[in-house]
Scaffold this motif. Structure first.
Motif, mmCIF file in Angstrom:
data_model
loop_
_atom_site.group_PDB
_atom_site.id
_atom_site.type_symbol
_atom_site.label_atom_id
_atom_site.label_comp_id
_atom_site.label_asym_id
_atom_site.label_seq_id
_atom_site.Cartn_x
_atom_site.Cartn_y
_atom_site.Cartn_z
ATOM 1 N N VAL A 124 0.854 -1.189 0.000
ATOM 2 C CA VAL A 124 0.000 0.000 0.000
ATOM 3 C C VAL A 124 0.891 1.239 0.000
ATOM 4 O O VAL A 124 1.941 1.272 0.642
ATOM 5 C CB VAL A 124 -0.930 0.002 1.234
ATOM 6 N N GLY A 125 0.447 2.274 -0.727
ATOM 7 C CA GLY A 125 1.138 3.557 -0.718
ATOM 8 C C GLY A 125 0.206 4.649 -0.227
ATOM 9 O O GLY A 125 -0.906 4.791 -0.739
ATOM 10 N N ILE A 126 0.647 5.405 0.770
ATOM 11 C CA ILE A 126 -0.165 6.473 1.347
ATOM 12 C C ILE A 126 0.606 7.777 1.197
ATOM 13 O O ILE A 126 1.687 7.939 1.761
ATOM 14 C CB ILE A 126 -0.485 6.201 2.825
ATOM 15 N N ALA A 127 0.058 8.718 0.421
ATOM 16 C CA ALA A 127 0.738 9.973 0.152
ATOM 17 C C ALA A 127 0.601 10.929 1.336
ATOM 18 O O ALA A 127 -0.196 10.716 2.255
ATOM 19 C CB ALA A 127 0.190 10.605 -1.126
ATOM 20 N N GLY A 128 1.368 12.006 1.287
ATOM 21 C CA GLY A 128 1.550 12.884 2.420
ATOM 22 C C GLY A 128 0.298 13.555 2.942
ATOM 23 O O GLY A 128 -0.628 13.876 2.196
ATOM 24 N N LEU B 154 -3.508 5.700 -1.764
ATOM 25 C CA LEU B 154 -4.249 6.851 -1.271
ATOM 26 C C LEU B 154 -3.458 8.103 -1.602
ATOM 27 O O LEU B 154 -2.287 8.230 -1.219
ATOM 28 C CB LEU B 154 -4.462 6.772 0.243
ATOM 29 N N ILE B 155 -4.096 9.030 -2.351
ATOM 30 C CA ILE B 155 -3.397 10.257 -2.682
ATOM 31 C C ILE B 155 -3.356 11.162 -1.460
ATOM 32 O O ILE B 155 -3.998 10.894 -0.448
ATOM 33 C CB ILE B 155 -4.040 10.967 -3.887
ATOM 34 N N GLY B 156 -2.606 12.251 -1.553
ATOM 35 C CA GLY B 156 -2.340 13.070 -0.387
ATOM 36 C C GLY B 156 -3.484 13.968 0.053
ATOM 37 O O GLY B 156 -4.431 14.227 -0.684
ATOM 38 N N HIS B 157 -3.391 14.397 1.313
ATOM 39 C CA HIS B 157 -4.299 15.389 1.906
ATOM 40 C C HIS B 157 -5.750 14.915 1.940
ATOM 41 O O HIS B 157 -6.673 15.722 1.856
ATOM 42 C CB HIS B 157 -4.193 16.724 1.156
ATOM 43 N N LEU B 158 -5.956 13.605 2.091
ATOM 44 C CA LEU B 158 -7.307 13.065 2.225
ATOM 45 C C LEU B 158 -7.623 12.820 3.691
ATOM 46 O O LEU B 158 -6.739 12.764 4.542
ATOM 47 C CB LEU B 158 -7.439 11.737 1.457
ATOM 48 N N SER B 159 -8.900 12.627 3.960
ATOM 49 C CA SER B 159 -9.359 12.247 5.292
ATOM 50 C C SER B 159 -10.240 11.013 5.162
ATOM 51 O O SER B 159 -11.234 11.021 4.426
ATOM 52 C CB SER B 159 -10.143 13.400 5.927
#
Length: 344
Positions: A251-255, A271-276
């Motif tokens: 899994v890759g989780i962006a910043g 998961l792209i960045g700045h998500l909730s």
């Protein structure tokens, strides 16, 4: 080895049959033999239950009478019960207290800690009791590691990070490397942004082999209590992961993404960045998450496997959807009643 009544006394459950049967290990229904304790967690394995040579079986209440010729332990969740029995049969070995002569240690070490050969601990490192630092590990200055935490060989923890109590970090994991932070000049040249945050890991966290967790840019990257991370996961800077979340491999989780508590993320999801992501979300394997998730539930964004020729044909139809939608709009506009003529 344990008698069945000893297991029930320790772990609960209802014992049906001979309480004095002794079991020596846990095994699958298919592989179990005399002296083994097996379990049935999924009814699709019922045929294996009847053929199994296990001395005893862990069953759910609605399956307690499916096997009457052997003793069984009845528990609400057979798989969970199996996990607890497996822990009894396979206790974690006690630390071999002491510092290996080939370790380089520049900090105080509790008498109960184990420091393996080739390990390197810089100034200001703080270790709790019963910590194990495996061969070839490196722990940067000012890092704190809580009681009972175990580092497998060749774990690297950069400076200033915090790891809680009773954690397991597997071989090759890297905790606290710089996050991927750069600003770009008009010429195209990249200017590095110093990453001055930490990685803060809670208690009872397990981190798989070759998983990487980047330090925060300004604030910290945080992994909550009880999280379980598989192998080869990338967690970028400033990510926050809530308690008891489990994440499968690759899994890759962006910043700066924030993931809630008790979530489950399948292998190779991104998961792209700045998500909730709110609490109690399940993300299926291979899913790309490109927007925040505000409601608990199961989310899937992958295409089912199909023959290549079928995929090419279906994708060609997909590329024509815009044109098809425009044709439908044109037809609807032409038949909305405004252009209809009254009969003469």
């Amino acid at each position: 080895m344990f008698r069945l009544d000893e297991l029930v006394a320790r772990l609960g459950g209802v014992l049906v049959g001979d309480a004095g049967v002794v079991v020596r290990r846990v095994a699958t229904l298919e592989q179990a033999g005399e002296g083994d304790l097996a379990f049935l967690a999924n009814r699709k394995y019922l045929p294996q239950l009847q053929r199994s040579a296990a001395s005893a079986v862990i069953l759910a209440p609605d399956a307690r009478d499916l096997l009457v010729d052997r003793p069984r332990i009845v528990a609400p969740d057979p798989y969970l019960y199996f996990a607890r029995v497996a822990q009894l049969f396979n206790p974690v070995p006690a630390p071999q207290a002491g510092i290996h002569p080939l370790a380089a240690v520049a900090c105080a070490v509790p008498p109960s800690a184990e420091i393996g050969p080739g390990a390197s601990l810089e100034e200001g490192v703080e270790l709790g009791e019963d910590v194990v630092v495996g061969a070839g590990c490196h722990i940067g200055r000012g890092t704190r590691i809580g009681r009972g935490t175990r580092l497998a060989p060749r774990v690297t923890i950069y400076h200033g990070c915090v790891v809680g109590d009773d954690c397991i970090i597997h071989a090759g994991a890297v905790i606290g490397a710089d996050g991927f932070g750069f600003a770009r000049e008009k010429s195209g040249r990249w200017v590095k942004i110093p990453q001055v945050g930490r990685v803060v890991i809670g208690n009872d966290v397990e981190i798989g082999a070759n998983t990487t967790i980047d330090r925060g840019a300004l604030d910290d990257t945080v992994i909550g209590d009880g999280c379980k991370l598989d192998n080869q996961i990338q967690i970028a800077h400033n990510v926050h992961i809530g308690a008891c979340t489990a994440i499968a491999g690759c899994v890759g989780i962006a910043g700066s993404t924030r993931i809630g508590a008790r979530c489950m993320i399948g292998g190779q999801a991104g998961l792209i960045g700045h998500l909730s992501i709110c609490d109690d979300v399940v993300i299926s394997a291979g899913t790309l998450v490109s927007k925040s998730i505000t409601q608990p539930g199961v989310y899937t964004g992958s295409v089912p496997l199909q023959r290549h020729a079928d995929w090419v044909r279906n994708f060609s139809h997909l590329r024509r959807l815009d044109a098809l939608a425009e044709r439908v709009r044109t037809l609807e506009h032409g038949h909305d009643g405004r252009n209809d003529r009254k009969p003469d």
